[in-house]
Write a protein that holds these residues in place. Structure first.
Motif, mmCIF file in Angstrom:
data_model
loop_
_atom_site.group_PDB
_atom_site.id
_atom_site.type_symbol
_atom_site.label_atom_id
_atom_site.label_comp_id
_atom_site.label_asym_id
_atom_site.label_seq_id
_atom_site.Cartn_x
_atom_site.Cartn_y
_atom_site.Cartn_z
ATOM 1 N N TRP A 7 2.875 0.031 2.958
ATOM 2 C CA TRP A 7 2.638 -0.640 1.680
ATOM 3 C C TRP A 7 1.794 0.275 0.796
ATOM 4 C CZ3 TRP A 7 5.042 -5.351 1.180
ATOM 5 C CH2 TRP A 7 5.448 -5.983 2.369
ATOM 6 N N THR A 49 0.075 0.759 -2.879
ATOM 7 C CA THR A 49 -0.320 -0.103 -3.995
ATOM 8 C C THR A 49 -1.546 0.428 -4.725
ATOM 9 O OG1 THR A 49 -1.034 -2.371 -4.578
ATOM 10 C CG2 THR A 49 -1.767 -1.502 -2.460
ATOM 11 N N LEU A 76 -6.212 -6.333 -3.968
ATOM 12 C CA LEU A 76 -4.778 -6.120 -4.120
ATOM 13 C C LEU A 76 -4.248 -6.774 -5.386
ATOM 14 C CD1 LEU A 76 -3.591 -6.877 -0.472
ATOM 15 C CD2 LEU A 76 -3.712 -4.619 -1.549
ATOM 16 N N PRO A 109 -1.993 -9.150 -7.477
ATOM 17 C CA PRO A 109 -1.315 -10.376 -7.042
ATOM 18 C C PRO A 109 0.161 -10.163 -6.702
ATOM 19 C CG PRO A 109 -2.769 -10.868 -8.864
ATOM 20 C CD PRO A 109 -2.783 -9.375 -8.702
ATOM 21 N N VAL A 116 0.279 -9.022 -3.181
ATOM 22 C CA VAL A 116 -0.020 -10.142 -2.281
ATOM 23 C C VAL A 116 1.205 -11.022 -2.109
ATOM 24 C CG1 VAL A 116 -1.414 -12.227 -1.963
ATOM 25 C CG2 VAL A 116 -2.482 -10.130 -2.828
ATOM 26 N N GLU A 117 1.862 -11.336 -3.224
ATOM 27 C CA GLU A 117 3.055 -12.185 -3.171
ATOM 28 C C GLU A 117 4.163 -11.530 -2.364
ATOM 29 O OE1 GLU A 117 3.997 -12.858 -7.245
ATOM 30 O OE2 GLU A 117 2.108 -13.916 -7.659
ATOM 31 N N CYS A 142 3.383 -11.730 1.388
ATOM 32 C CA CYS A 142 3.533 -13.096 1.907
ATOM 33 C C CYS A 142 4.995 -13.530 1.979
ATOM 34 C CB CYS A 142 2.745 -14.073 1.029
ATOM 35 S SG CYS A 142 0.952 -13.855 1.115
ATOM 36 N N THR A 162 -10.799 -3.923 0.057
ATOM 37 C CA THR A 162 -9.383 -4.256 -0.083
ATOM 38 C C THR A 162 -8.649 -4.147 1.247
ATOM 39 O OG1 THR A 162 -9.408 -3.434 -2.353
ATOM 40 C CG2 THR A 162 -7.260 -3.723 -1.327
ATOM 41 N N GLN A 175 -8.753 -7.357 3.080
ATOM 42 C CA GLN A 175 -7.840 -8.338 2.483
ATOM 43 C C GLN A 175 -6.424 -8.101 2.990
ATOM 44 O OE1 GLN A 175 -7.247 -7.853 -1.712
ATOM 45 N NE2 GLN A 175 -6.216 -9.827 -1.985
ATOM 46 N N TRP A 176 -5.994 -6.837 2.966
ATOM 47 C CA TRP A 176 -4.645 -6.500 3.426
ATOM 48 C C TRP A 176 -4.488 -6.811 4.915
ATOM 49 C CZ3 TRP A 176 -3.099 -2.818 7.061
ATOM 50 C CH2 TRP A 176 -1.715 -2.582 7.127
ATOM 51 N N LEU A 223 -3.896 -10.472 5.472
ATOM 52 C CA LEU A 223 -2.549 -10.915 5.106
ATOM 53 C C LEU A 223 -1.533 -10.527 6.178
ATOM 54 C CD1 LEU A 223 -2.540 -9.970 1.319
ATOM 55 C CD2 LEU A 223 -2.554 -12.276 2.266
#
Length: 245
Positions: A43, A45, A52, A54, A57-58, A61, A84, A87-88, A91
């Protein structure tokens, strides 16, 4: 597979460089790709205010992934990424997947919508771009070796930046409503073509923004006559778009 999001070309350039070194295919985040046949997913980004975007993130998911597949994060940022990577990792863990490693690549600054935030000087920009190929090659070698690590630049106060500033940014700073265009506009369509969200249309020769803005500022940076501003915050600020993109 390399899945990327990019607004001003930095993350796209890194994704393409990694793809060449690793022999991978490259896919844009939207619509979310079907990764159910991929053993390895990378990934790539940009960082949005120490978190991240949005749209990424979408994509994470919504994407279908292969059970047991290995996942990597390669984040591009101007200075640092805070937390970050955590956060990743969260997810990816929620999907029951293997978050092997996270990496960061320092690239020219692009965020100009806040006071005291501007693009880098030409000297700093050049230094960052010159360093990018070597850094990407290092990351490619670590991915090939399946090294488990967080090889990133967190910066100072990462917890505060990612847990306090980032949520405020996501709630307050992604609307397209502040965008304005002045009389220098030549109706060249570059902003329309550059928008990764297809959120810009030309009406009577002038760009208008819809409600699906990613906040990447690609339209601002690519305008050849500096006709676009996001409110008053970007006035007299610099522009940057990855060379050749």
């Amino acid at each position: 597979m390399i899945v990327f999001f990019s607004g001003t070309g930095n993350s796209l350039a890194v994704a393409e460089a990694l793809a060449e070194l690793l022999g991978e295919k490259v896919s844009f985040t939207l619509p979310a790709p079907n990764l159910s046949g991929e053993d390895r997913v990378i990934w790539v980004t940009p960082i949005y205010s120490w978190g991240l975007p949005p749209v990424m993130v979408e994509a994470i998911c919504a994407t279908r992934c292969k059970e047991g597949s290995r996942h990597y994060l390669v984040a591009t940022h101007g200075d640092d990424l805070g937390n970050t990577h955590l956060q990743w990792r969260s997810l990816i863990a929620e999907k029951g997947l293997d978050a092997v490693a996270t990496f960061s690549v320092t690239m020219p600054n692009t965020y100009v919508s806040l006071p005291f935030f501007d693009v880098d000087s030409q000297e700093v920009e050049k230094a960052k771009l010159d360093a990018m190929p070597r850094r990407v090659a290092e990351i490619a070698d670590m991915i090939k070796a399946q090294k488990r690590c967080d090889d990133i630049v967190r910066g100072a106060f990462p917890g505060f930046k990612s847990s306090v500033i980032y949520p405020l940014f996501i709630r307050k700073a992604l609307s397209a409503k502040p965008f304005r265009v002045n009389d220098r506009c030549t109706s060249c369509h570059k902003c329309e073509r550059a928008c990764p969200m297809h959120n810009i249309t030309l009406t009577a020769g002038r760009p208008t923004w819809g409600d699906n803005c990613a906040g990447c500022l690609g339209c601002y940076h690519i305008c050849p006559v500096h006709a676009i501003d996001r409110g008053s915050a970007t006035r007299h600020k610099g522009q940057y778009y990855y060379p050749g993109k």
